[in-house]
Design an enzyme around this catalytic site. Structure first.
Site, PDB file in Angstrom:
ATOM      1  N   HIS A  83      30.936 133.793  42.851  1.00 59.34           N
ATOM      2  CA  HIS A  83      30.907 132.499  43.540  1.00 59.34           C
ATOM      3  C   HIS A  83      32.237 131.770  43.414  1.00 59.34           C
ATOM      4  O   HIS A  83      33.054 132.085  42.545  1.00 59.34           O
ATOM      5  CB  HIS A  83      29.802 131.597  42.961  1.00 59.34           C
ATOM      6  CG  HIS A  83      28.431 131.966  43.447  1.00 59.34           C
ATOM      7  ND1 HIS A  83      27.689 132.953  42.879  1.00 59.34           N
ATOM      8  CD2 HIS A  83      27.690 131.467  44.469  1.00 59.34           C
ATOM      9  CE1 HIS A  83      26.524 133.062  43.518  1.00 59.34           C
ATOM     10  NE2 HIS A  83      26.506 132.173  44.494  1.00 59.34           N
TER      11      HIS A  83
ATOM     12  N   LYS B 294      31.221 126.007  41.245  1.00 56.53           N
ATOM     13  CA  LYS B 294      29.791 126.150  40.944  1.00 56.53           C
ATOM     14  C   LYS B 294      29.480 125.726  39.513  1.00 56.53           C
ATOM     15  O   LYS B 294      30.198 126.085  38.584  1.00 56.53           O
ATOM     16  CB  LYS B 294      29.358 127.596  41.184  1.00 56.53           C
ATOM     17  CG  LYS B 294      27.872 127.814  41.021  1.00 56.53           C
ATOM     18  CD  LYS B 294      27.386 129.065  41.726  1.00 56.53           C
ATOM     19  CE  LYS B 294      25.900 129.289  41.507  1.00 56.53           C
ATOM     20  NZ  LYS B 294      25.080 128.170  42.021  1.00 56.53           N
TER      21      LYS B 294
HETATM   22  N1  LIG Z   1      19.571 127.670  47.992  1.00 56.95           N
HETATM   23  C1  LIG Z   1      20.707 127.984  48.633  1.00 56.95           C
HETATM   24  O1  LIG Z   1      20.718 128.760  49.604  1.00 56.95           O
HETATM   25  C2  LIG Z   1      21.979 127.401  48.154  1.00 56.95           C
HETATM   26  C3  LIG Z   1      21.965 126.588  47.061  1.00 56.95           C
HETATM   27  N2  LIG Z   1      23.093 126.002  46.619  1.00 56.95           N
HETATM   28  C4  LIG Z   1      22.914 125.068  45.517  1.00 56.95           C
HETATM   29  O2  LIG Z   1      22.900 123.761  46.080  1.00 56.95           O
HETATM   30  C5  LIG Z   1      23.447 122.829  45.155  1.00 56.95           C
HETATM   31  C6  LIG Z   1      24.597 122.085  45.811  1.00 56.95           C
HETATM   32  O3  LIG Z   1      25.641 122.969  46.069  1.00 56.95           O
HETATM   33  P1  LIG Z   1      26.996 122.467  46.742  1.00 56.95           P
HETATM   34  O4  LIG Z   1      26.704 121.750  47.999  1.00 56.95           O
HETATM   35  O5  LIG Z   1      27.912 123.625  46.757  1.00 56.95           O
HETATM   36  O6  LIG Z   1      27.504 121.434  45.623  1.00 56.95           O
HETATM   37  P2  LIG Z   1      28.399 120.113  45.819  1.00 56.95           P
HETATM   38  O7  LIG Z   1      28.920 119.772  44.466  1.00 56.95           O
HETATM   39  O8  LIG Z   1      29.364 120.342  46.930  1.00 56.95           O
HETATM   40  O9  LIG Z   1      27.334 119.034  46.296  1.00 56.95           O
HETATM   41  C7  LIG Z   1      26.470 118.339  45.453  1.00 56.95           C
HETATM   42  C8  LIG Z   1      26.442 116.917  45.939  1.00 56.95           C
HETATM   43  O10 LIG Z   1      25.447 116.198  45.216  1.00 56.95           O
HETATM   44  C9  LIG Z   1      26.015 114.942  44.834  1.00 56.95           C
HETATM   45  N3  LIG Z   1      25.265 114.413  43.718  1.00 56.95           N
HETATM   46  C10 LIG Z   1      25.476 114.558  42.387  1.00 56.95           C
HETATM   47  N4  LIG Z   1      24.551 113.876  41.687  1.00 56.95           N
HETATM   48  C11 LIG Z   1      23.745 113.294  42.594  1.00 56.95           C
HETATM   49  C12 LIG Z   1      22.622 112.431  42.501  1.00 56.95           C
HETATM   50  N5  LIG Z   1      22.126 112.032  41.319  1.00 56.95           N
HETATM   51  N6  LIG Z   1      22.038 112.015  43.631  1.00 56.95           N
HETATM   52  C13 LIG Z   1      22.505 112.392  44.839  1.00 56.95           C
HETATM   53  N7  LIG Z   1      23.585 113.186  45.003  1.00 56.95           N
HETATM   54  C14 LIG Z   1      24.189 113.625  43.894  1.00 56.95           C
HETATM   55  C15 LIG Z   1      27.467 115.260  44.539  1.00 56.95           C
HETATM   56  O11 LIG Z   1      28.272 114.077  44.561  1.00 56.95           O
HETATM   57  P3  LIG Z   1      29.696 114.081  43.762  1.00 56.95           P
HETATM   58  O12 LIG Z   1      30.504 115.184  44.357  1.00 56.95           O
HETATM   59  O13 LIG Z   1      30.241 112.722  43.997  1.00 56.95           O
HETATM   60  O14 LIG Z   1      29.346 114.326  42.328  1.00 56.95           O
HETATM   61  C16 LIG Z   1      27.768 116.169  45.723  1.00 56.95           C
HETATM   62  O15 LIG Z   1      28.094 115.439  46.873  1.00 56.95           O
HETATM   63  C17 LIG Z   1      23.862 123.661  43.926  1.00 56.95           C
HETATM   64  O16 LIG Z   1      22.829 123.620  42.979  1.00 56.95           O
HETATM   65  C18 LIG Z   1      23.999 125.075  44.477  1.00 56.95           C
HETATM   66  O17 LIG Z   1      23.787 126.063  43.505  1.00 56.95           O
HETATM   67  C19 LIG Z   1      24.289 126.190  47.232  1.00 56.95           C
HETATM   68  C20 LIG Z   1      24.381 127.006  48.324  1.00 56.95           C
HETATM   69  C21 LIG Z   1      23.219 127.700  48.859  1.00 56.95           C
HETATM   70  O1  LIG Z   2      26.391 127.274  44.419  1.00 55.90           O
HETATM   71  C1  LIG Z   2      26.411 128.027  45.416  1.00 55.90           C
HETATM   72  O2  LIG Z   2      27.371 128.060  46.194  1.00 55.90           O
HETATM   73  C2  LIG Z   2      25.253 128.879  45.676  1.00 55.90           C
HETATM   74  N1  LIG Z   2      24.193 128.732  44.934  1.00 55.90           N
HETATM   75  C3  LIG Z   2      22.977 129.428  45.059  1.00 55.90           C
HETATM   76  C4  LIG Z   2      22.703 130.236  43.815  1.00 55.90           C
HETATM   77  O3  LIG Z   2      22.939 129.729  42.701  1.00 55.90           O
HETATM   78  O4  LIG Z   2      22.219 131.358  43.919  1.00 55.90           O
HETATM   79  C5  LIG Z   2      22.864 130.207  46.348  1.00 55.90           C
HETATM   80  C6  LIG Z   2      24.138 130.825  46.805  1.00 55.90           C
HETATM   81  O5  LIG Z   2      24.422 131.898  45.985  1.00 55.90           O
HETATM   82  C7  LIG Z   2      25.274 129.802  46.829  1.00 55.90           C
END
Ligand SMILES: NC(=O)C1=CN([C@@H]2O[C@H](COP(=O)(O)OP(=O)(O)OC[C@H]3O[C@@H](n4cnc5c(N)ncnc54)[C@H](OP(=O)(O)O)[C@@H]3O)[C@@H](O)[C@H]2O)C=CC1
Ligand SMILES: O=C(O)C1=N[C@H](C(=O)O)C[C@H](O)C1
Length: 267
Positions: A156, A160
């Site tokens: 990743h 992350k």
């Molecule tokens: N299930 C799936 O297919 C996928 C899952 N994921 C997961 O999704 C999650 C997000 O990933 P990603 O978008 O890359 O991460 P990011 O860090 O880009 O986004 C997370 C966002 O949440 C905000 N945030 C933090 N704390 C809070 C809160 N208490 N309330 C509301 N918003 C908050 C952050 O703000 P700030 O930056 O200001 O801290 C940021 O804007 C991760 O857990 C990742 O593993 C990711 C990709 C695919």
């Molecule tokens: O943080 C990410 O980017 C992703 N998180 C998910 C995971 O923890 O498996 C899904 C995907 O791999 C992207």
């Protein structure tokens, strides 16, 4: 048909931005608010990148948000710290969570399953919304019936927060459900640098790679005498997750109960 009213938690994030695009571009979805930990009281359209997209209020307090805003579904794409509180609170307000956030504990998943039963509500938690990743997990589960020895390598981007990835944990769980138990590697193997063999789950090893430039990639490597099989999935952008988010939102409206993994709702 009334549109499905949706709140997105984490709208400024890498996944949250894609989800805002998805929801605002889908005819039967309506974005009614967003949850952030900054910018309370502002409108999403006040923030850079959202000017022409979504004119909805930003809340930092989920209780106030759910008291004031009508919603059917909460999409959570935040952090392992914030996500569980959002899921618990959404269910308590009879709002159905669709969760992409990873890093939840087993205890938290059990708690939400119980809460869904009590409230007779749907909740979908999917460690990976990309259809190709779901197939990679299912193919790996199939292969594990025939190959006992397996190493999971997830790769990743370096922003992350959680390791191993939710996808790697789910893959290991799915494999463990069918694989004859085995502690892999040499019985006397010894790490000369701690962590060299990765994390251990039910005797299998999981390796987490973090590098700038990567998005989300995983390979599941099986080996037996004289042969190996590698099953690999790559997400090259975050749009790859959005068809899964859309299906999950549609399904959570019709399905009461707790679902962990998109494979459980795909035909
Ligand atoms: N299930 C799936 O297919 C996928 C899952 N994921 C997961 O999704 C999650 C997000 O990933 P990603 O978008 O890359 O991460 P990011 O860090 O880009 O986004 C997370 C966002 O949440 C905000 N945030 C933090 N704390 C809070 C809160 N208490 N309330 C509301 N918003 C908050 C952050 O703000 P700030 O930056 O200001 O801290 C940021 O804007 C991760 O857990 C990742 O593993 C990711 C990709 C695919
Ligand atoms: O943080 C990410 O980017 C992703 N998180 C998910 C995971 O923890 O498996 C899904 C995907 O791999 C992207």
């Amino acid at each position: 048909m009334n549109p499905i009213k949706i709140i997105i938690a984490g709208p400024r994030g890498r996944m949250g931005r894609e989800a805002v695009n998805l929801v605002t571009n889908t005819e039967h979805f309506e974005l009614t608010a967003v949850l952030d930990h900054k910018f309370d009281g502002m409108m999403l359209s006040d923030l850079e990148g959202f000017q022409s997209i979504a004119n909805v209020p930003i809340y930092t307090d989920i209780d106030i948000c759910l008291q004031k805003i009508e919603a059917d579904v909460l999409i959570d794409l935040t952090t392992p710290e914030a996500g569980p509180h959002h899921v618990r609170t959404a269910l308590n307000y009879n709002v159905r969570p669709v969760v992409g956030t990873t890093g939840f504990s087993k205890e938290e998943l059990q708690e939400f399953e119980e809460l869904c039963k009590q409230k007779e509500l749907g909740c979908i938690i999917a460690p990976n919304f990309a259809i190709g990743a779901v197939l990679m997990m299912k193919f790996s589960q199939l292969a594990a019936k025939y190959f006992q020895d397996v190493e999971i390598v997830e790769m990743h981007h370096d922003k992350k927060l959680d390791a191993p990835s939710g996808t790697a944990v789910k893959t290991a769980e799915m494999i463990a459900a069918v694989r004859e138990a085995k502690k892999q590697g040499h019985p006397n193997e010894k790490e000369t640098i701690q962590g060299a063999r990765g994390a251990e789950y039910d005797g299998m090893h999981i390796h987490s790679v973090r590098l700038p430039g990567l998005i989300a990639h995983q390979q599941v490597m099986f080996g037996s005498d004289g042969q190996s099989l590698t099953i690999r999935h790559d997400s090259f952008n975050r749009a790859s997750f959005m068809s899964g988010v859309k299906v999950a939102v549609e399904t959570v409206m019709k399905h009461n109960g707790f679902v962990y993994g998109l494979e459980n709702i795909l035909d």
